[in-house]
Write a protein that holds these residues in place. Structure first.
Motif, mmCIF file in Angstrom:
data_model
loop_
_atom_site.group_PDB
_atom_site.id
_atom_site.type_symbol
_atom_site.label_atom_id
_atom_site.label_comp_id
_atom_site.label_asym_id
_atom_site.label_seq_id
_atom_site.Cartn_x
_atom_site.Cartn_y
_atom_site.Cartn_z
ATOM 1 N N CYS A 112 -6.066 3.358 0.586
ATOM 2 C CA CYS A 112 -5.245 3.121 1.778
ATOM 3 C C CYS A 112 -5.796 3.921 2.959
ATOM 4 N N CYS A 166 -4.975 -0.376 -3.227
ATOM 5 C CA CYS A 166 -4.153 0.835 -3.392
ATOM 6 C C CYS A 166 -4.068 1.264 -4.860
ATOM 7 N N ASP A 167 -4.204 2.586 -5.064
ATOM 8 C CA ASP A 167 -4.168 3.158 -6.420
ATOM 9 C C ASP A 167 -2.758 3.318 -6.976
ATOM 10 N N GLY A 177 0.841 -1.197 0.000
ATOM 11 C CA GLY A 177 0.000 0.000 0.000
ATOM 12 C C GLY A 177 0.873 1.243 0.000
ATOM 13 N N CYS A 178 0.340 2.347 -0.551
ATOM 14 C CA CYS A 178 1.105 3.603 -0.522
ATOM 15 C C CYS A 178 0.816 4.364 0.759
ATOM 16 N N GLY A 179 -0.322 4.036 1.406
ATOM 17 C CA GLY A 179 -0.671 4.691 2.662
ATOM 18 C C GLY A 179 -1.337 6.048 2.485
ATOM 19 N N GLN A 180 -1.420 6.545 1.240
ATOM 20 C CA GLN A 180 -1.871 7.926 1.081
ATOM 21 C C GLN A 180 -2.915 8.140 -0.002
ATOM 22 N N CYS A 181 -3.365 7.069 -0.651
ATOM 23 C CA CYS A 181 -4.431 7.225 -1.644
ATOM 24 C C CYS A 181 -5.780 7.041 -0.935
HETATM 25 ZN ZN LIG Z 1 -2.545 3.549 -1.616
#
Ligand SMILES: [Zn+2]
Ligand SMILES: NC(=O)c1ccc[n+]([C@@H]2O[C@H](COP(=O)([O-])OP(=O)(O)OC[C@H]3O[C@@H](n4cnc5c(N)ncnc54)[C@H](O)[C@@H]3O)[C@@H](O)[C@H]2O)c1
Ligand SMILES: [Zn+2]
Lengths: 389, 143
Positions: free
Chosen positions: A96, A104-105, A89-93
């Motif tokens: 997430c 995750c995008d 995951g990027c944690g920021q989309c």
């Molecule tokens: Zn993400």
């Protein structure tokens, strides 16, 4: 370094491959401590997921020691013991931030493939084909972990390595089945598949307050694990009519929540097995949804069916009429590990969730091919082959 | 690309066949002239964060002047929709698609995740075909 590579259908071998490097500032490099085979890998081995190249490193359920961190990593430092979520995951989309990490995008580097196949691209996974980003897997001495602040999670001291490795993938997958399947106190829950994922789903259903939880499989040694480790009820479909057993158990209603933890290579003794095999040989369907059909058929009116098993494409003889007329909720997902892992590690520390019995075979990485053979053919009472690089 | 997709399909694997058909169908639709719709991504950030500096980061900045760009708030406060279309044939829709995706990732995460390359030292013939498909994959898709 040494790594276990996919070399072709039903052919995995340990090879020399280049060491991973930090490529983004948020990456870390992990020295892999333990990395386990997962039922999902069997779909790669059998060629159900065709987007593999010879030499691809496989493996996605793992823990280890941080040896190097990129300049943007703030939560980890060399020497830390961490478990890593199988989905990146990027944690920021949007996804997430809404705890839907496997969606995750920003982490699938080859989005065109799954957009064409499914209409949208899920996030990337370690060692799980170029359709899912082509990231190198964890059956290796070292692995690169992108967006490490979000995807690597510190392991509490009270949790040993062999327990923690299952917090990467099978435990959060099982927990998600009970959680998003909406298991409530007093429910009767049926779980198809007594592998690591099915057992984790069944235990999670108990921890959600289900009154009765039954696991269905044909391998007695796996059902015995479910009974002994968690006191679960079991049904061996080789000897018992599953539908009749479930109706008897639930006063004729059917289970409130049915969790499928089998996937696209489901097995059965009925004529539908031959039918599905012929159809998939002719490329008229890509997956065999045998347990999904059974779950839908046996679920109570208004109940929920949660698909944890992995499917890649289209299926045949899908009982849409039952879904519609019985008012079922049908749901599935790849696991949203980051959402559950810290909580699951705490439950492991408190003894509420035991996992080490799943590691029936702990082997050196060099024996990777043998490990997969034992796991795939369910030989020597294998539940999971876990590799120590 | 089309030949590569066909070759992957010829390996006889159902999912790849489906992907090949979808990608081919999309290209046919484009040839029929249905290629004038705007490409769109949603950035999970408010309108002022997306239209303020750094406006159009990454390769989108390099396309400035050669593409038309529109911004609008997504419904329900779910970020900002960025829509773009090439002004002429100089900019391919594939390049624009890559640029939009990278812009979104830069605005949301500050970076664009890099693939593990080379993924393998000996992809084999089937792997090389797949590689050709992957090479184009970033510019393909439904966006
Ligand atoms: Zn993400
Ligand atoms: N959703 C996710 O994020 C996620 C994560 C991990 C694994 N998975 C999937 O979960 C599934 C299970 O994984 P695992 O590691 O436990 O695999 P496994 O191979 O160890 O277990 C599968 C079990 O299903 C049993 N089975 C086969 N046909 C059956 C049938 N008709 N009825 C009942 N049981 C049947 C098998 O005997 C086996 O014990 C796989 O499809 C895997 O890909 C999904
Ligand atoms: Zn897995």
């Amino acid at each position: 370094m040494r790594a276990l590579c996919w070399e072709g259908v039903n052919d995995v071998r340990v090879q020399d491959v280049p060491d991973p490097k930090i490529l983004n500032d948020g990456d870390l490099i992990l020295k892999v401590g333990l990395s386990t085979a997962c039922g999902s890998d069997l779909h790669l081995l059998t060629g159900h997921i065709p987007f593999m190249q010879a030499g691809d490193v496989i493996g996605h359920e793992f823990m280890g020691e941080v040896v190097e961190v990129g300049p943007d990593v703030t939560r980890h430092k060399p020497g830390d013991r961490v478990v890593v979520a199988s989905f990146i995951g990027c944690g920021q989309c949007y996804y997430c931030r809404n705890d839907l990490w496997s969606l995750c995008d920003n982490t699938n580097t080859n989005p065109g493939i799954t957009q064409a196949l499914w209409g949208a691209d899920p996030g990337g996974i370690f060692g799980y084909s170029h359709a899912m980003g082509g990231f190198k897997g964890s059956h290796a001495e070292y692995v690169r972990v992108p967006f490490a602040d979000h995807n690597a999670i510190a392991i509490p001291e009270a949790v040993d390595d062999l327990s923690a490795v299952f917090a990467s993938d099978s435990a959060p997958t099982g927990w998600m089945g009970a959680d998003l399947g909406g298991v409530r106190p007093g429910d009767v829950v049926a779980v198809w598949g007594s592998g690591a994922v099915g057992q984790m789903a069944a235990r999670s259903a108990q921890l959600h307050g289900a009154e009765r939880v039954v696991v269905i499989d044909r391998f007695d040694y796996r059902l015995r694990q479910a009974e002994n480790a968690f006191g679960l009820e079991t049904v061996n479909y080789e000897h018992v009519d599953v539908g009749a057993a479930l109706r008897e158990m639930t006063g004729g209603r059917g289970p409130d929540v049915c969790i499928e933890a089998v996937g696209c290579e489901a097995h059965s003794y009925g004529p539908q097995y031959a039918y599905d095999q012929v159809k998939s040989k002719l490329k008229l369907e890509t997956d065999r949804p045998i347990a999904v059909r059974e779950a839908i058929h046996n679920c109570r009116k208004g109940g929920t069916v949660f698909v944890l098993g992995v499917f890649s494409g289209v299926v045949d003889k899908f009982p849409l009429g039952a879904v519609m007329n019985k008012g079922l909720t049908l749901r599935g997902a790849q696991q949203h590990g980051q959402r559950y892992i810290p909580m699951l590690l705490d439950r492991m520390a408190s003894g509420e969730l035991t996992t080490t019995h799943l590691a029936t075979h702990v082997l050196p990485l060099e024996e990777g091919a043998r490990g997969y053979q034992l796991f795939k053919d369910k030989e020597d009472d294998c539940v999971r082959a876990v590799f120590r690089p | 690309m089309k030949a590569a997709m066909k070759a992957v399909a010829a390996t006889g694997v159902g999912a790849a066949v489906v992907v090949g058909r979808r990608m081919t169908a999309r290209r046919r639709a484009l040839r029929r002239g249905r290629s004038d719709h705007w490409l769109a991504v949603t950035v999970d950030r408010p309108l002022d964060a997306v239209t303020g500096p750094p406006r159009l980061p990454g390769p989108m900045g390099e396309l400035r002047g050669r593409v038309d760009v529109r911004f609008r708030p997504a419904p329900g406060g779910r970020g900002t929709e960025v829509l773009a279309v090439p002004k002429d044939d100089d900019v391919s829709r594939e390049d624009l698609r890559v640029a939009l995706r990278q812009m979104k990732s830069l605005l949301e995460t500050g970076t664009v995740i890099r693939p593990d390359t080379p993924s393998t030292t000996h992809p084999g013939p089937a792997g090389r075909v797949l590689r050709a498909v992957i090479g184009k994959s970033a510019g393909e898709g439904r966006l």
